[in-house]
Design an enzyme around this catalytic site. Structure first.
Site: not given
Length: 632
Positions: A334-339, A459, A402, A384
């Protein structure tokens, strides 16, 4: 009358030249008798009398000669523009007369040309200029065509081994302009290799030289350039490398939980920001073309009206498309939380989103962004991802993975990838991604109307991290690929070198910086059909698939978060080595266990893990509980 007199005068002069010698002598005697200063009118009268006395014989001859020499003339030309004539000298010879006639004819021609230039209109003059320019351009085009033919038919010669050795040793420094020219020449040869190759040279030699030159010009490891050449053709590889060096457009995502895109655009325009809508496939994206102020420090940003996010990272969330309601969604990285914030935005702050990341220090940025954006349905944790399949089996209706990758699609943001990533690193990333993907599928709950759907994205543009991973998952789990719902992007590979993948991999989508002006990205949408595992016997299936799994509605995620927090506190206390910290952690564990025993437990962890934790806490706290009871 003037025209007739001039015509008769010219006829008389021509007739006078044809007269025998005795007429010329008589005329000269008369002129001497009358005086040498005779006027032009008297001489014309004398000529008319002589011409009249000579008879019609001379007139007929002169008329025929005049018609034959003069050609077509306008009868009005003489009186419209009279010719300037000087006084006739009676003592001139025939040669002098002919020279004067020639000069008069030249002057008349020049006068006629000048008169034509004066008579034509402006549009005619412009058309003549255009005709001359077209002729000049046509001549230059022919010359350039001949020159290009000469250049294209010339054979390009690869550097000799001696020259290559000098370049490698540093004795001969090749400027970048020469390297780029050599790259273009090699690409031209490879485009028509049969006709343009140098005799005795193979295609492998050209590819090897092209790889070395590209690696030198763009600053890559040669093995990375070789890897790109296996994915793209040589000309497309050059385009990809050039596009990876140029920055991508700055994109922001409107937070519809607090504002609308139209209102946000108006507010930023007032601050002097130049922006445009991102694309037709996004209703919340804005592309910033110019800004006099930092985009990450505006009042709108600080108040949570938008989020800085690349255009490519919109695609996985759009493909997953969570709906408002009671859905339970897991964001495994998740980090940094954009999605994560985009998922909450699409769910309208309903349901539950579990934002997981391996590193707790990275979750600080996630929590800060959630508070700034006004997100209220997100629970953060740090586990994990390779263990979530056993820890939270069949818990989530939708999952977004992701996965961490080599970053070959975001080289414009992180140029260190050029020299820090090797092919072995890419293969290691592929192994990690396979583990994460299998655990994500195990954590999916295939029951329900819209359940059992996940999106896998990276990516990176490498095949080892994308098609290889998805094809491996299709063999190990009972799943199928769905259409991503993205009407742009290139389909995934169904074949790569000697490998052949499942035909459904064409439903996946690839994004390239040189094609879509976005970061390199890969998106695959997967649906879980059942908990079966292809290739296993029925007996082994019963061992692997546990019956202790519960429905997603029975999970108390608040208790899960508290347990994760207590676990981190316990770990920190043990690491500090203080007795007070150990005692505090043990007391907190005991309190948590008492609360669980009082009420019905809604947390369903694997039985083995629960037994381990109960035994560990009992051993540590048993003496302390006896001591406390004695004191009381």
């Amino acid at each position: 009358m003037a025209a007739r007199k001039a015509k008769s005068k010219s006829n008389a002069l021509k007739g006078k030249k044809k007269v025998p010698d005795f007429h010329e002598e008589s005329s000269s005697e008369e002129s001497l008798f009358d005086g040498q200063g005779v006027s032009e009118n008297n001489s014309s009268d004398v000529e008319q009398e002589e011409s009249g006395s000579s008879g019609s014989f001379f007139e007929s001859d002169s008329d025929e000669e005049q018609d034959s020499t003069k050609g077509f003339t306008d009868e009005n030309a003489e009186w419209l523009k009279p010719k300037k004539k000087g006084k006739i000298d009676l003592f001139q010879s025939e040669d002098e007369d002919s020279e004067e006639e020639d000069s008069d004819s030249d002057e008349a021609a020049n006068d006629s040309d000048g008169s034509e230039d004066e008579d034509i209109l402006d549009i005619e003059r412009e058309s003549k200029l255009l005709d001359r320019q077209m002729e000049l351009e046509q001549r230059e085009a022919e010359e350039e065509f001949l020159r290009s033919i000469a250049e294209n038919t010339a054979t390009f010669h690869l550097p000799t081994p001696a020259e290559l050795e000098e370049e490698q040793n540093g004795t001969r420094v090749v400027p970048p302009s020469e390297l780029r020219e050599r790259i273009n020449e090699i690409l031209t040869v490879l485009a028509d290799f049969k006709n343009r190759r140098e005799p005795g040279r193979s295609r492998a030699e050209y590819i090897s030289q092209l790889t070395a030159d590209m690696a030198e010009v763009f600053g890559y490891l040669p093995e990375l350039v070789e890897y790109f050449l296996t994915m793209f053709n040589p000309s497309e590889t050059l385009e990809f490398l050039e596009a990876s060096d140029s920055p991508r457009p700055l994109v922001i995502r409107t937070n519809t939980l607090k504002t609308r895109r139209k209102d946000l655009a108006a507010a930023l325009l007032k601050r002097g920001v130049t922006l445009d809508p991102l694309a037709s496939w996004s209703k919340v994206g804005l592309k910033i073309t110019a800004s006099p102020i930092p985009i990450g420090a505006t009042p709108e940003y600080l108040s949570g009206q938008y989020m800085l996010q690349s255009a490519a990272s919109f695609c996985p969330v759009i493909a997953l498309n969570p709906s408002p309601g009671n859905e339970i969604v897991l964001d495994m990285s998740a980090a940094p939380g954009g999605k994560t914030s985009y998922l909450s935005q699409l769910m309208r702050n309903t349901g539950i989103i579990v934002a997981n990341d391996l590193k707790p220090e990275r979750q600080k940025a996630t929590v800060a962004n959630m508070h700034r954006l006004g997100v209220k349905n997100v629970v953060t944790c740090s586990y994990d991802g390779r263990k979530l399949g056993r820890l939270w089996k069949n818990r989530f209706t939708k999952i977004l993975l992701d996965a961490p990758c080599s970053g070959l699609g975001v080289i414009s943001r992180d140029p260190s990838v050029k020299v820090q990533r090797t092919v072995k690193d890419i293969e290691k990333c592929g192994i990690l991604q396979k583990e994460l993907l299998l655990n994500a599928i195990d954590a999916l709950n295939c029951k329900g109307k819209d359940g059992g759907i996940m999106v896998y994205s990276t990516c990176s543009v490498s095949v080892a991290e994308n098609e290889d991973v998805v094809n491996y998952m299709l063999k190990k789990r009972d799943v199928k690929l769905l259409d991503t719902g993205l009407d742009f992007g290139k389909p995934g590979f169904t074949r790569y070198q000697q490998k052949r993948y499942h035909p459904s991999l064409s439903l996946t989508r690839r994004f390239y910086p040189h094609v879509h002006n976005m970061d390199g990205f890969f998106v695959a949408k997967i649906k879980k059909l059942s908990d079966k595992r292809p290739g296993l016997d029925d007996e082994h299936k019963d061992d692997v698939i546990h019956n202790e799994t519960v429905e997603a509605d029975d999970v108390d995620w608040a208790a899960e978060v508290q347990k994760a927090q207590k676990k981190s506190i316990t770990t920190a206390a043990v690491a500090s080595g203080t007795k007070d910290g150990k005692k505090r952690a043990a007391d907190e564990d005991i309190g948590g266990m008492k609360k669980k025993n009082k009420g019905r437990s809604t947390v369903s962890n694997p039985p083995k893990q629960q037994k381990k934790k109960v035994q560990t806490s009992a051993k540590v706290t048993k003496p302390r509980r006896q001591k406390q009871s004695m004191e009381m």
